[in-house]
Design an enzyme around this catalytic site. Sequence first.
Site, PDB file in Angstrom:
ATOM      1  CE  LYS A 110      -4.198  -2.049   1.654  1.00  0.00           C
ATOM      2  NZ  LYS A 110      -3.752  -3.466   1.830  1.00  0.00           N
TER       3      LYS A 110
HETATM    4  C1  PLP Z   1      -4.331  -4.516   1.159  1.00  0.00           C
HETATM    5  C2  PLP Z   1      -3.526  -5.744   1.023  1.00  0.00           C
HETATM    6  C3  PLP Z   1      -3.850  -6.758   0.086  1.00  0.00           C
HETATM    7  C4  PLP Z   1      -5.091  -6.674  -0.783  1.00  0.00           C
HETATM    8  O1  PLP Z   1      -4.991  -5.723  -1.812  1.00  0.00           O
HETATM    9  P1  PLP Z   1      -6.305  -5.215  -2.557  1.00  0.00           P
HETATM   10  O2  PLP Z   1      -5.888  -4.098  -3.407  1.00  0.00           O
HETATM   11  O3  PLP Z   1      -7.254  -4.796  -1.461  1.00  0.00           O
HETATM   12  O4  PLP Z   1      -6.839  -6.380  -3.338  1.00  0.00           O
HETATM   13  C5  PLP Z   1      -3.027  -7.844  -0.015  1.00  0.00           C
HETATM   14  N1  PLP Z   1      -1.939  -7.989   0.771  1.00  0.00           N
HETATM   15  C6  PLP Z   1      -1.591  -7.052   1.680  1.00  0.00           C
HETATM   16  C7  PLP Z   1      -0.399  -7.284   2.535  1.00  0.00           C
HETATM   17  C8  PLP Z   1      -2.363  -5.894   1.828  1.00  0.00           C
HETATM   18  O5  PLP Z   1      -2.004  -4.966   2.740  1.00  0.00           O
END
Ligand code: PLP
Length: 454
Positions: A110
Amino acid sequence: MRFTSTRGGDIATFNDAVIKGLAGDGGLFVPETLPDIRTYFRRWQGLPYTELAYSFLALFADDIPENELRYCIENAYSAFPNPETPSPLVKLSDDLHVLELFHGPTLAFKDFALQLLGQLYGRHIRNSRHSINILGATSGDTGSAAIHGMLKQPNAHCFILYPEGRIAELQERQIACTGSAFVHPFAIHGSFDDAQNIVKQIFGDAAFSSACSLTAVNSINIARILAQCIYYLDIVLKLDASEANPLEFVVPSGNFGNVLAGWMLSRMGIEGIRFCVATNVNAVVSDFFSTGEYCPGKVIPSYAPSMDIQQASNFERWLWWHFNGDSVRVRDVMTTLRREGKFVLNKTSANNDIIRATSCNDAEIKASIERIWREKNYLADPHTACAFSAVRENVRSVVLATAHPAKFPEIISSVTGECPEHHSLEALKHRAVVKQVMPADVETVKKAIADILN
Ligand SMILES: *Cc1c(COP(=O)(O)O)cnc(C)c1O
């Protein structure tokens, strides 16, 4: 470039779409048209990451002057230890690569989106002289990534709600040990849903939220999606893909934001790319791609908590493209979902030949961590493990690694005997946790916000 709402009732420039977040009609912003990027491919070969990011984003953010956009991008990726290679590619075999997206400040993918979003908010604050304060609820990674994206922005307060005692200790430390006077962790006596409901109620009070200049931190900002397109693009440029030599991205998925970003490249002319949506037991999206039925239920806690999601908010964007921009059909489907709790697209229509889907329960997550360690000597966190378990033999694949294994030491050491560490997390263990613990009560939270701002 204009951005339109998936529900047809709002239109914005890039900057407006970023600042608004959600469209005025409740839909999500999407670029009105997608550029055909094949024409740029030769020029983009071999570019450093930040140059590639600039060249790509400039196609969409044409309302931001070049020097300002470059400034935002450079600052965003300077938060990574190696700004020119923020997303290193690790080769495990001829057919299998791992794209490591966990080298940013909070060690989860993120950061790619929220570092950039923080810079774009910062630019808006400087130019408009309007303050922005961030309010959000988090079950883990989004909150800390948002905070770290905003840390360098002038005078922007971050109010982050999370369920007291129900997030991982290291995740809490990433939120509550920043040392910043502008970060306000609110630990709520309740569940994540309670925290989220309080946030919704506060935004429902338009007078209060505008008096406090509150902006939502959530997974649906269009800038987040576009920022995520760049690491896919970088890999396609490095590894090549064509119909004769296809490449499958295997993506740990929850809100469908990460995989959507990659899939959008196929709508921009890139051929030979395929996607696997790898979920945990919360398999709403993967069930949809197998059956055509989208039926969110109750969240099931799993070893991969950042994917414990039943309402995949970005899915509405996929629908819009799937319906070729027909916002009436998007509205119909969303209304059906609200009224009946589910919707069904006929199987052939939902069946998309470049997306497949899998899901992974907790036992399979453990087995996947164990196997990838034994066979490849590679430590995968529980989210990434969902993707590893979906990889097919003899298919050229890139697994997206979305979190650093050191964020989940207990489960990894229970399976492999190894205890992954990261210096930034070790440092957090020695800092004081600063948080306000409060009841799950909207008036209490509002008062706490008002007290801090006044
Ligand atoms: C948020 C997150 C995901 C999922 O990603 P999306 O864009 O919501 O599909 C997967 N792995 C981690 C570690 C995350 O923080």
